[in-house]
Design a protein around this motif. Structure first.
Motif, PDB file in Angstrom:
ATOM      1  N   LEU A  58       0.825  -1.205   0.000  1.00  0.00           N
ATOM      2  CA  LEU A  58       0.000   0.000   0.000  1.00  0.00           C
ATOM      3  C   LEU A  58       0.863   1.262   0.000  1.00  0.00           C
ATOM      4  CD1 LEU A  58      -2.877   1.136   0.091  1.00  0.00           C
ATOM      5  CD2 LEU A  58      -2.795   0.974   2.597  1.00  0.00           C
ATOM      6  N   GLU A  59       2.040   1.159   0.608  1.00  0.00           N
ATOM      7  CA  GLU A  59       2.917   2.323   0.675  1.00  0.00           C
ATOM      8  C   GLU A  59       3.389   2.779  -0.710  1.00  0.00           C
ATOM      9  OE1 GLU A  59       7.046   1.519   2.153  1.00  0.00           O
ATOM     10  OE2 GLU A  59       6.159  -0.393   2.707  1.00  0.00           O
ATOM     11  N   ILE A  60       3.362   1.876  -1.685  1.00  0.00           N
ATOM     12  CA  ILE A  60       3.787   2.252  -3.043  1.00  0.00           C
ATOM     13  C   ILE A  60       2.854   3.335  -3.598  1.00  0.00           C
ATOM     14  CG2 ILE A  60       4.034   1.422  -5.418  1.00  0.00           C
ATOM     15  CD1 ILE A  60       4.811  -1.311  -4.237  1.00  0.00           C
ATOM     16  N   ILE A 119     -16.379  -2.083 -11.223  1.00  0.00           N
ATOM     17  CA  ILE A 119     -15.234  -1.282 -11.675  1.00  0.00           C
ATOM     18  C   ILE A 119     -14.800  -1.839 -13.028  1.00  0.00           C
ATOM     19  CG2 ILE A 119     -12.904  -0.456 -11.142  1.00  0.00           C
ATOM     20  CD1 ILE A 119     -13.478  -1.195  -8.203  1.00  0.00           C
ATOM     21  N   PRO A 120     -14.870  -1.058 -14.102  1.00  0.00           N
ATOM     22  CA  PRO A 120     -14.483  -1.595 -15.417  1.00  0.00           C
ATOM     23  C   PRO A 120     -12.969  -1.742 -15.541  1.00  0.00           C
ATOM     24  CG  PRO A 120     -14.962   0.738 -15.585  1.00  0.00           C
ATOM     25  CD  PRO A 120     -15.279   0.354 -14.167  1.00  0.00           C
ATOM     26  N   TYR A 121     -12.560  -2.597 -16.473  1.00  0.00           N
ATOM     27  CA  TYR A 121     -11.131  -2.655 -16.790  1.00  0.00           C
ATOM     28  C   TYR A 121     -10.709  -1.282 -17.308  1.00  0.00           C
ATOM     29  CZ  TYR A 121      -6.773  -3.573 -19.166  1.00  0.00           C
ATOM     30  OH  TYR A 121      -5.475  -3.508 -19.565  1.00  0.00           O
ATOM     31  N   ASP A 122      -9.628  -0.757 -16.764  1.00  0.00           N
ATOM     32  CA  ASP A 122      -9.250   0.616 -17.081  1.00  0.00           C
ATOM     33  C   ASP A 122      -7.722   0.734 -17.090  1.00  0.00           C
ATOM     34  OD1 ASP A 122      -8.962   3.317 -17.367  1.00  0.00           O
ATOM     35  OD2 ASP A 122     -10.183   3.862 -15.629  1.00  0.00           O
ATOM     36  N   PRO A 123      -7.116   1.001 -18.253  1.00  0.00           N
ATOM     37  CA  PRO A 123      -5.654   1.158 -18.305  1.00  0.00           C
ATOM     38  C   PRO A 123      -5.141   2.278 -17.394  1.00  0.00           C
ATOM     39  CG  PRO A 123      -6.570   0.929 -20.509  1.00  0.00           C
ATOM     40  CD  PRO A 123      -7.734   1.084 -19.593  1.00  0.00           C
ATOM     41  N   ALA A 124      -6.027   3.196 -17.010  1.00  0.00           N
ATOM     42  CA  ALA A 124      -5.600   4.288 -16.116  1.00  0.00           C
ATOM     43  C   ALA A 124      -5.127   3.738 -14.767  1.00  0.00           C
ATOM     44  CB  ALA A 124      -6.756   5.270 -15.899  1.00  0.00           C
ATOM     45  N   VAL A 125      -5.667   2.583 -14.361  1.00  0.00           N
ATOM     46  CA  VAL A 125      -5.235   1.988 -13.083  1.00  0.00           C
ATOM     47  C   VAL A 125      -3.759   1.602 -13.157  1.00  0.00           C
ATOM     48  CG1 VAL A 125      -5.588   0.077 -11.474  1.00  0.00           C
ATOM     49  CG2 VAL A 125      -7.564   1.162 -12.557  1.00  0.00           C
ATOM     50  N   THR A 126      -3.378   0.957 -14.254  1.00  0.00           N
ATOM     51  CA  THR A 126      -1.975   0.557 -14.431  1.00  0.00           C
ATOM     52  C   THR A 126      -1.067   1.778 -14.508  1.00  0.00           C
ATOM     53  OG1 THR A 126      -2.734  -1.392 -15.628  1.00  0.00           O
ATOM     54  CG2 THR A 126      -0.413  -0.832 -15.824  1.00  0.00           C
ATOM     55  N   ARG A 127      -1.531   2.793 -15.255  1.00  0.00           N
ATOM     56  CA  ARG A 127      -0.699   4.004 -15.390  1.00  0.00           C
ATOM     57  C   ARG A 127      -0.555   4.702 -14.036  1.00  0.00           C
ATOM     58  NH1 ARG A 127      -3.667   4.710 -20.334  1.00  0.00           N
ATOM     59  NH2 ARG A 127      -4.976   6.320 -19.382  1.00  0.00           N
ATOM     60  N   SER A 128      -1.625   4.705 -13.243  1.00  0.00           N
ATOM     61  CA  SER A 128      -1.548   5.368 -11.928  1.00  0.00           C
ATOM     62  C   SER A 128      -0.575   4.618 -11.015  1.00  0.00           C
ATOM     63  CB  SER A 128      -2.939   5.426 -11.286  1.00  0.00           C
ATOM     64  OG  SER A 128      -3.373   4.145 -10.869  1.00  0.00           O
ATOM     65  N   MET A 129      -0.573   3.288 -11.112  1.00  0.00           N
ATOM     66  CA  MET A 129       0.352   2.508 -10.276  1.00  0.00           C
ATOM     67  C   MET A 129       1.796   2.796 -10.650  1.00  0.00           C
ATOM     68  SD  MET A 129      -1.768  -1.085 -10.146  1.00  0.00           S
ATOM     69  CE  MET A 129      -0.596  -1.951  -9.131  1.00  0.00           C
ATOM     70  N   SER A 130       2.056   2.960 -11.949  1.00  0.00           N
ATOM     71  CA  SER A 130       3.424   3.265 -12.380  1.00  0.00           C
ATOM     72  C   SER A 130       3.875   4.639 -11.886  1.00  0.00           C
ATOM     73  CB  SER A 130       3.520   3.200 -13.906  1.00  0.00           C
ATOM     74  OG  SER A 130       2.792   4.257 -14.500  1.00  0.00           O
ATOM     75  N   LYS A 131       2.893   5.510 -11.607  1.00  0.00           N
ATOM     76  CA  LYS A 131       3.207   6.841 -11.065  1.00  0.00           C
ATOM     77  C   LYS A 131       3.190   6.854  -9.536  1.00  0.00           C
ATOM     78  CE  LYS A 131       3.442   8.979 -15.072  1.00  0.00           C
ATOM     79  NZ  LYS A 131       4.722   9.587 -15.559  1.00  0.00           N
ATOM     80  N   GLY A 132       2.762   5.725  -8.923  1.00  0.00           N
ATOM     81  CA  GLY A 132       2.697   5.667  -7.464  1.00  0.00           C
ATOM     82  C   GLY A 132       1.586   6.514  -6.901  1.00  0.00           C
ATOM     83  N   LEU A 133       0.408   6.460  -7.536  1.00  0.00           N
ATOM     84  CA  LEU A 133      -0.726   7.273  -7.095  1.00  0.00           C
ATOM     85  C   LEU A 133      -2.009   6.440  -7.107  1.00  0.00           C
ATOM     86  CD1 LEU A 133      -0.124  10.535  -9.178  1.00  0.00           C
ATOM     87  CD2 LEU A 133       0.064  10.340  -6.685  1.00  0.00           C
ATOM     88  N   PRO A 134      -2.961   6.732  -6.201  1.00  0.00           N
ATOM     89  CA  PRO A 134      -4.307   6.152  -6.359  1.00  0.00           C
ATOM     90  C   PRO A 134      -4.880   6.611  -7.687  1.00  0.00           C
ATOM     91  CG  PRO A 134      -4.047   7.166  -4.188  1.00  0.00           C
ATOM     92  CD  PRO A 134      -2.855   7.581  -4.997  1.00  0.00           C
ATOM     93  N   VAL A 135      -5.697   5.753  -8.325  1.00  0.00           N
ATOM     94  CA  VAL A 135      -6.152   6.066  -9.674  1.00  0.00           C
ATOM     95  C   VAL A 135      -6.959   7.363  -9.711  1.00  0.00           C
ATOM     96  CG1 VAL A 135      -8.249   4.632  -9.480  1.00  0.00           C
ATOM     97  CG2 VAL A 135      -7.269   5.127 -11.729  1.00  0.00           C
TER      98      VAL A 135
END
Length: 295
Positions: free
Chosen positions: A44-46, A255-271
């Motif tokens: 979660l800290e990520i 919750i639909p499949y959303d590439p924004a979730v992956t991009r937000s994780m790569s930035k270290g942010l909640p979507v």
């Protein structure tokens, strides 16, 4: 204090992404305390990028140790060990030795050694931390590989978080739970007001859902379900929804499949901090409204 735990009954269903996104929404109007109860793989800290302020050693179970100078290689320790943790001599090792990862700390070898050449001591199994995040104080931990007592470590983390809630008065404790239905999960959901169960439309989804529902209901915790990546298999999504209706389980949303979730994780942010207009962010906002109506 209201306590909400995010569970799934299995790994990989987006618990941590959902927890971080709910934290982003909840912290806007509530005093929030967070606990990452997935101590075997805390992440979660990520997404919250907290600043560690305190660190505490976690003492785990017992591990045996053979005194090689006293050992006579009689082999009694190997005979009584039920966990194959006593390794016999070899071309490289002249004495019996303990595989510390396999050792369960039962002390059978200690009691049975005829010359008292084996001792047993508690070991440092990990550490737990208090950190400051923009959404509230985060309690989290790190378990060493191969160590036991992760349920006890979860309880330690949660008790510290609950104490903090007591100091703050009216607050919400948001717990990112571990996968599965074992001891760490039981420790994570103890005392919770609501279990938000994240599931996915896969073949085993209802089986996994049934297992975690039985677990939380056994402890008198109210369950509610959200379906993550709901559009990747509409038939299975409908099957889960029909199951929830028949079992009278509140459906929080899809919750639909959303590439924004992956991009937000790569930035270290909640979507929803990364892109509030993303379909998943909008869906999670609706889920939080449903959660708020249940606590």
């Amino acid at each position: 204090m209201k306590q909400i735990v995010i569970l799934s009954g299995k790994g990989g269903t987006g618990k941590t992404s959902l927890t971080a996104a709910l934290a982003h929404i909840a912290a806007d109007k509530h005093t929030l305390v967070l606990a990452d109860a997935d101590v075997d793989a805390a992440n979660l800290e990520i997404l919250l990028k907290p600043e560690k302020t305190e660190e505490f050693i976690f003492i785990g179970g017992y591990k045996a140790e053979i005194d090689k100078d006293r050992c006579t290689n009689c082999g009694v320790c190997s005979d009584v060990c039920r966990f194959s943790a006593v390794i016999p001599p070899s071309s490289l090792e002249k004495n019996y030795r303990i595989d510390r990862i396999s050792c369960e700390g039962c002390n059978s070898c200690v009691y049975q050694c005829p010359i008292n050449a084996i001792t047993s001591e508690r070991t440092t199994a990990g550490a737990w931390f208090v950190s400051r995040s923009v959404y509230g104080t985060l309690y989290h931990a790190e378990m060493k590989a191969g160590e036991e007592n992760s349920g006890k470590l979860v309880t330690t983390v949660k008790n510290a978080a609950i104490k903090k809630c007591g100091e703050l008065g009216e607050s919400i404790l948001l717990v990112d739970g571990p996968p599965g239905i074992g001891c760490p999960v039981i420790a994570a959901c103890a005392g919770a007001d609501l279990a938000v169960i994240s599931t996915e439309p896969g073949v085993s989804a209802i089986h996994d859902l049934t297992r975690i529902l039985e677990t939380v209901r056994h402890f008198g915790i109210t369950p509610a379900v959200c379906i993550n990546r709901s559009d990747i298999n509409p038939d299975k999504t409908r099957e889960i929804e029909e199951f929830c209706i028949e079992d009278k389980i509140p459906l929080l949303g899809r919750i639909p499949y959303d590439p924004a979730v992956t991009r937000s994780m790569s930035k270290g942010l909640p979507v929803n901090a990364f892109d509030p207009s993303a379909p998943s962010s909008i869906a999670i906002s609706g889920i939080w409204k449903s959660v708020s109506s249940l606590i």
